[in-house]
Enzyme design. Sequence first.
Site, PDB file in Angstrom:
ATOM      1  N   LYS A  97       0.865  -1.189   0.000  1.00 36.11           N
ATOM      2  CA  LYS A  97       0.000   0.000   0.000  1.00 36.11           C
ATOM      3  C   LYS A  97       0.898   1.235   0.000  1.00 36.11           C
ATOM      4  O   LYS A  97       1.542   1.562   0.996  1.00 36.11           O
ATOM      5  CB  LYS A  97      -0.888   0.049   1.242  1.00 36.11           C
ATOM      6  CG  LYS A  97      -1.943   1.144   1.107  1.00 36.11           C
ATOM      7  CD  LYS A  97      -2.472   1.664   2.426  1.00 36.11           C
ATOM      8  CE  LYS A  97      -1.655   2.782   3.010  1.00 36.11           C
ATOM      9  NZ  LYS A  97      -1.609   4.029   2.202  1.00 36.11           N
ATOM     10  N   GLU A 102      10.583   1.224  10.262  1.00 37.13           N
ATOM     11  CA  GLU A 102      11.573   2.270   9.957  1.00 37.13           C
ATOM     12  C   GLU A 102      10.862   3.599  10.135  1.00 37.13           C
ATOM     13  O   GLU A 102      10.086   4.011   9.275  1.00 37.13           O
ATOM     14  CB  GLU A 102      12.071   2.127   8.512  1.00 37.13           C
ATOM     15  CG  GLU A 102      12.838   0.849   8.220  1.00 37.13           C
ATOM     16  CD  GLU A 102      14.243   0.852   8.790  1.00 37.13           C
ATOM     17  OE1 GLU A 102      14.627   1.816   9.480  1.00 37.13           O
ATOM     18  OE2 GLU A 102      14.957  -0.132   8.536  1.00 37.13           O
ATOM     19  N   CYS A 159      14.384  10.436   5.812  1.00 32.92           N
ATOM     20  CA  CYS A 159      14.335  10.000   7.212  1.00 32.92           C
ATOM     21  C   CYS A 159      15.663  10.239   7.914  1.00 32.92           C
ATOM     22  O   CYS A 159      15.707  10.788   9.002  1.00 32.92           O
ATOM     23  CB  CYS A 159      13.937   8.538   7.290  1.00 32.92           C
ATOM     24  SG  CYS A 159      15.001   7.481   6.306  1.00 32.92           S
ATOM     25  N   GLU A 216      11.088  16.647  14.514  1.00 28.21           N
ATOM     26  CA  GLU A 216      11.576  16.335  13.170  1.00 28.21           C
ATOM     27  C   GLU A 216      10.933  17.309  12.182  1.00 28.21           C
ATOM     28  O   GLU A 216       9.726  17.264  11.969  1.00 28.21           O
ATOM     29  CB  GLU A 216      11.194  14.890  12.798  1.00 28.21           C
ATOM     30  CG  GLU A 216      11.716  14.481  11.440  1.00 28.21           C
ATOM     31  CD  GLU A 216      11.206  13.121  10.963  1.00 28.21           C
ATOM     32  OE1 GLU A 216      10.081  12.728  11.309  1.00 28.21           O
ATOM     33  OE2 GLU A 216      11.956  12.463  10.222  1.00 28.21           O
TER      34      GLU A 216
HETATM   35  P1  NAD Z   1       2.896   8.417   7.692  1.00 29.28           P
HETATM   36  O1  NAD Z   1       3.157   7.600   8.894  1.00 29.28           O
HETATM   37  O2  NAD Z   1       1.946   9.541   7.790  1.00 29.28           O
HETATM   38  O3  NAD Z   1       2.351   7.529   6.488  1.00 29.28           O
HETATM   39  C1  NAD Z   1       3.076   6.431   5.984  1.00 29.28           C
HETATM   40  C2  NAD Z   1       2.128   5.403   5.414  1.00 29.28           C
HETATM   41  O4  NAD Z   1       1.324   4.860   6.467  1.00 29.28           O
HETATM   42  C3  NAD Z   1       1.153   5.922   4.364  1.00 29.28           C
HETATM   43  O5  NAD Z   1       1.039   4.935   3.358  1.00 29.28           O
HETATM   44  C4  NAD Z   1      -0.143   6.056   5.141  1.00 29.28           C
HETATM   45  O6  NAD Z   1      -1.304   5.932   4.337  1.00 29.28           O
HETATM   46  C5  NAD Z   1      -0.060   4.883   6.090  1.00 29.28           C
HETATM   47  N1  NAD Z   1      -0.838   5.010   7.311  1.00 29.28           N
HETATM   48  C6  NAD Z   1      -1.240   6.153   7.943  1.00 29.28           C
HETATM   49  N2  NAD Z   1      -1.880   5.853   9.094  1.00 29.28           N
HETATM   50  C7  NAD Z   1      -1.877   4.501   9.193  1.00 29.28           C
HETATM   51  C8  NAD Z   1      -2.332   3.587  10.181  1.00 29.28           C
HETATM   52  N3  NAD Z   1      -2.933   4.018  11.298  1.00 29.28           N
HETATM   53  N4  NAD Z   1      -2.123   2.265   9.989  1.00 29.28           N
HETATM   54  C9  NAD Z   1      -1.479   1.812   8.888  1.00 29.28           C
HETATM   55  N5  NAD Z   1      -1.037   2.625   7.911  1.00 29.28           N
HETATM   56  C10 NAD Z   1      -1.218   3.963   8.065  1.00 29.28           C
HETATM   57  O7  NAD Z   1       4.340   8.911   7.215  1.00 29.28           O
HETATM   58  P2  NAD Z   1       4.683   9.912   6.044  1.00 29.28           P
HETATM   59  O8  NAD Z   1       4.252  11.288   6.479  1.00 29.28           O
HETATM   60  O9  NAD Z   1       4.198   9.354   4.760  1.00 29.28           O
HETATM   61  O10 NAD Z   1       6.272   9.849   5.999  1.00 29.28           O
HETATM   62  C11 NAD Z   1       7.094  10.725   6.722  1.00 29.28           C
HETATM   63  C12 NAD Z   1       7.698  10.033   7.928  1.00 29.28           C
HETATM   64  O11 NAD Z   1       8.331   8.825   7.516  1.00 29.28           O
HETATM   65  C13 NAD Z   1       8.783  10.837   8.600  1.00 29.28           C
HETATM   66  O12 NAD Z   1       8.646  10.757   9.999  1.00 29.28           O
HETATM   67  C14 NAD Z   1      10.064  10.124   8.198  1.00 29.28           C
HETATM   68  O13 NAD Z   1      11.139  10.306   9.074  1.00 29.28           O
HETATM   69  C15 NAD Z   1       9.606   8.726   8.131  1.00 29.28           C
HETATM   70  N6  NAD Z   1      10.507   7.926   7.286  1.00 29.28           N
HETATM   71  C16 NAD Z   1      11.339   7.020   7.885  1.00 29.28           C
HETATM   72  C17 NAD Z   1      12.231   6.278   7.126  1.00 29.28           C
HETATM   73  C18 NAD Z   1      13.166   5.274   7.755  1.00 29.28           C
HETATM   74  O14 NAD Z   1      13.748   4.483   7.033  1.00 29.28           O
HETATM   75  N7  NAD Z   1      13.336   5.254   9.055  1.00 29.28           N
HETATM   76  C19 NAD Z   1      12.269   6.476   5.748  1.00 29.28           C
HETATM   77  C20 NAD Z   1      11.402   7.397   5.168  1.00 29.28           C
HETATM   78  C21 NAD Z   1      10.514   8.120   5.957  1.00 29.28           C
END
Ligand code: NAD
Length: 478
Positions: A175, A248, A282, A379
């Site tokens: 997804k 992650e 990230c 962040e």
């Molecule tokens: P997010 O958590 O808002 O969304 C990520 C995904 O999760 C999306 O596909 C979203 O639809 C889905 N999602 C949202 N709520 C959910 C739930 N309750 N249950 C299951 N799925 C759900 O994150 P984002 O805003 O898309 O990404 C930014 C964040 O990601 C930042 O904090 C960044 O640091 C982190 N990030 C971490 C890494 C790493 O490798 N550690 C890499 C990239 C991004």
Amino acid sequence: MYEALAKRTSTLVIDGRAVAGERGTLPVIDPALGEPFAECPSASSAQLDAAVAAANRAFAQWQHSSCEERRALLLKIADRIEHNAPELAEIIVREQGKPLALAQMEVGGAVAWTRATAALELPVEVIEDSPTKRIELHRRPLGVVGSITPWNWPLMIAVWHIMPALRAGNTVVIKPSELTPLNTLRLVELIAEVAPPGLVNVVAGGSAIGRDMSGHAGIRKIVFTGSTPTGQDIMRNAAGTLKRLTLELGGNDAGIVLPGADIDAIAEGVFQSAFLNMGQTCAALKRLYVHESQYEQMCARLVAVAARQKVGNGLEEGVSFGPIQNRDQFELVCELVDDARAAGARILCGGEPLPGKGYFYPPTIVADVTDGTRLVDEEQFGPVLPVIRYATVDEAVLRANASDNGLGGSVWSSDIEQARAVAARLECGTVWINGHAEVLPHCPFGGCKMSGFGVEFGLEGLLEYTRPQLFNINRPAP
Ligand code: NAD
């Protein structure tokens, strides 16, 4: 190309077939224009069930595939991605916002990662080999892996999830983020051209589908890249079915410039690792600690690099700096900079959004800011770097570690031994010396503390998609 993309209808891929979303469509916004340019199908819960069922049927065969078959499939997928690289890169620019050259790097990285994952070997460990016994540890696939991805490096992260899952003999339901779904929909279409039906399925949609996945009884593992609160929610939902998890999550990486560092030599590297993908990475450098003796010099050098950036639509020639990906993130960046300004910080460059409908915010360097300010403690995930003055290295280490996050960190110095000693004291999953934010397909990567657990990449990353099975063989008496 704009026209072609806008007219193209994206579909879900379930059991090898292209299908429309039963929840209709969601608009996909071009962040450079601040308006929708395409529609994305939105999957229903019943379609998720169908995708999981298809992936379980495919698993019945794929789990018994040989290493050669798995490797051959991954290499075919890498060829399909490479063959379609220009299209994938343009989709990424339009929905994610990064400049075309960076999107091309993302696609190139996806190809390289797929090939590197194909080359990995799953080991059989011989634990005992005696006249009476032979004990071997084998690695078996888990079943259906559910992958949930974010919007910052959408194609790359999809590949990071899908390829090791397949290489280890699992099948996948992915997804993508509802903000950047189109490249993943296209990727899975390309995979479906060469893979058996059901091996990789894609169900686009919002958080509701993500929640359905984390609670789904037919999924054995969730690999999630995204924010910490979402990771926590996934962990709670996954408890009912005791799923394995790789999480992650967010980071707030500190970089420490040690006294006496060659500022002229490192300034470009510091800037690029903080502003990689407009800071929406990230493990970007998100807080920079600089010794008071070199503070003003470092600030001036960073401002000079910022001044060389050309901000604009990533499809335009010569643009090195694109928009922020979405309105919420754009507003957060505005808010954090305004908060720092109100607290007395000096905004050395940038500091105001650009006029127009796109989510453009120029590279921003903020000085005279310290811990306790939101810009330092949270962040920012955007194009702004706080530069923080310190007096002693012990103090810098203490402040770098005073964070709930523990993804990455860096030490910058010409004295590698001194840098190494400081690096060993940082509480994070990766420490770079004279660098930051570099990930490599053969090196395990993952965070600690609230940045999550588990690793990706290399053998250790591959093993996360397996369960151990022990063979305890008693030899017959001679
Ligand atoms: P997010 O958590 O808002 O969304 C990520 C995904 O999760 C999306 O596909 C979203 O639809 C889905 N999602 C949202 N709520 C959910 C739930 N309750 N249950 C299951 N799925 C759900 O994150 P984002 O805003 O898309 O990404 C930014 C964040 O990601 C930042 O904090 C960044 O640091 C982190 N990030 C971490 C890494 C790493 O490798 N550690 C890499 C990239 C991004």
